[in-house]
Design an enzyme around this catalytic site. Structure first.
Site, PDB file in Angstrom:
ATOM      1  N   GLN A 197      -4.434  -1.468   9.723  1.00 48.75           N
ATOM      2  CA  GLN A 197      -4.346  -2.810   9.136  1.00 48.75           C
ATOM      3  C   GLN A 197      -4.886  -3.863  10.108  1.00 48.75           C
ATOM      4  OE1 GLN A 197      -3.428  -3.362   5.961  1.00 48.75           O
ATOM      5  NE2 GLN A 197      -3.729  -5.557   6.127  1.00 48.75           N
ATOM      6  N   LYS A 220       0.843  -1.205   0.000  1.00 50.96           N
ATOM      7  CA  LYS A 220       0.000   0.000   0.000  1.00 50.96           C
ATOM      8  C   LYS A 220       0.873   1.247   0.000  1.00 50.96           C
ATOM      9  CE  LYS A 220      -3.756  -2.417   2.315  1.00 50.96           C
ATOM     10  NZ  LYS A 220      -4.425  -2.795   3.573  1.00 50.96           N
ATOM     11  N   ASP A 243     -11.265   2.485   4.204  1.00 54.68           N
ATOM     12  CA  ASP A 243     -11.543   1.041   4.164  1.00 54.68           C
ATOM     13  C   ASP A 243     -13.046   0.773   4.155  1.00 54.68           C
ATOM     14  OD1 ASP A 243      -9.427  -0.787   4.030  1.00 54.68           O
ATOM     15  OD2 ASP A 243      -8.868  -0.467   6.124  1.00 54.68           O
TER      16      ASP A 243
END
Ligand code: GUN
Length: 279
Positions: free
Chosen positions: A96, A52, A119
C-alpha cells in the site's frame, strides 16, 4: 443524463469472482491468494487495506495481511517481499502506498515479481501497457475502461482529456484510452488553460486530486465525465468534479462515492485471479 454506477458493476464482478473461487474450491483446488503489505498507520491507507481485505474474504480469495510498524527498515520490507515472491501459495502482492518517507517507493515496488504485481506499478508492467503487450493493468484505469465498456461508451475517434499525470492513474489512463483509439490530451498543474482543454472533451477523466476543480462551465454539453477524485471537504468525501453543475450538462457521469472507487477494488480481485490462472 445517466449515472455510471460503479458500485453496481463492481458488485456484479465480485459475484462472478466468488463464483469462480467456489468452482475452484469444489474441484479441491488451492484458493487464489493476495498478500497486502501496509507499513505505518496512515488512516486512509488503513481504510483502503481493510476494504481490500474484506473484498477478498467475501469473494473467496485468501487475504494475507502484513502490517508493519512505521519505522520498518527498507531491508526488512524488501526481505518480506522476497519471501512473498518465493511463496508459491501467494498469487498477488500489493504494497500500500504512500510508504513512510524513509522508504524508497521505487525500489520497493520494483522488488515485487512482475508475475505477482497486481497493482501493475512496476516498470515492466507499465512498459507492457505502453507497448500494448498485455500484462496486468493498473486497477483504477482498468476499472474506468470496464465501466465505459459496460455502458457501451465508444472511445475510438473521441476527444479524451485526462486531468492529472500520476503514475497510478493519469499516465496509464492516457495509454489505455490511446490504445482504444481515443485522441488523448493529458493536462496537469502546469497546463496553461485547463478549461480550454476540458471543454473540448467528449470523455473527461478528472484525476488531479483537487476538490471542485472541474466546474460546470468547463465541460461540454453531452460529455462523459469520470471523477477519480477522493478528496475531503469539510469532512465530507468529494471528487474533483462539481457534481451538480457538471451532471446538468453530462450524458454520463460517475458519482463520488460509488463510481470509480468500487471499480478499482473489483479490478484488484480480477488481477489476483489472473495472476492465479497464469501460474
Ligand atoms: N494508494 C493509493 N492507491 C493505491 C493503489 O491502487 N495501490 C496501492 N498499492 N496503493 C495505493
Amino acid at each position: 443524463m445517466t449515472i455510471l454506477d460503479g458500485k453496481a458493476l463492481a458488485a456484479k464482478i465480485k459475484e462472478q469472482t466468488a463464483k469462480t473461487t467456489a468452482e475452484l474450491a469444489s474441484q479441491g483446488k488451492r484458493q487464489p491468494c493476495l498478500a497486502v503489505v501496509l507499513v505505518g498507520e496512515d488512516p486512509a491507507s488503513q481504510i483502503y487495506v481493510r476494504n481490500k481485505h474484506n473484498d477478498c474474504v467475501t469473494t473467496g480469495i485468501k487475504s494475507l495481511m502484513h502490517t508493519l510498524p512505521a519505522d520498518t527498515k527498507q531491508e526488512d520490507l524488501l526481505s518480506l517481499i522476497d519471501s512473498l515472491n518465493a511463496d508459491d501459495g501467494v498469487d498477488g502482492i500489493l504494497v500500500q502506498l504512500p510508504l513512510p518517507k524513509h522508504l524508497d517507493e521505487k525500489t520497493v515496488t520494483e522488488r515485487i515479481s512482475a508475475s505477482k504485481d497486481v497493482d501493475a506499478f512496476s516498470a515492466y508492467n507499465v512498459g507492457k501497457i505502453t507497448l500494448g503487450r498485455g500484462g496486468f493493468k493498473p486497477c483504477t484505469p482498468a476499472g474506468i475502461m470496464r465501466l465505459l465498456e459496460e455502458y457501451n461508451i465508444e472511445i475510438a475517434g473521441k476527444e479524451c482529456v485526462v486531468v492529472g499525470r500520476s503514475n497510478i492513474v493519469g499516465k496509464p489512463m492516457a495509454l489505455l484510452l490511446l490504445a482504444a483509439g481515443g485522441t488523448v490530451t493529458v493536462c496537469h498543474t502546469k497546463t496553461a488553460d485547463l478549461a480550454y482543454h476540458t471543454r473540448r472533451a467528449d470523455i473527461l477523466i478528472a484525476a488531479a486530486g483537487r476538490a471542485d476543480l472541474i466546474k460546470g462551465d468547463m465541460v461540454k454539453e453531452g460529455a462523459v465525465i469520470v471523477d477519480v477524485g477522493m478528496n475531503r471537504k469539510d469532512g465530507k468525501l468529494c471528487g474533483d468534479v462539481n457534481f451538480e453543475e457538471c451532471a446538468a450538462k453530462a450524458s454520463y457521469i460517475t458519482p463520488v462515492p460509488g463510481g470509480v472507487g468500487p471499480m478499482t477494488r473489483a479490478m484488484l480481485l480480477e488481477n489476483t485471479l489472473t495472476a492465479y490462472t497464469n501460474k
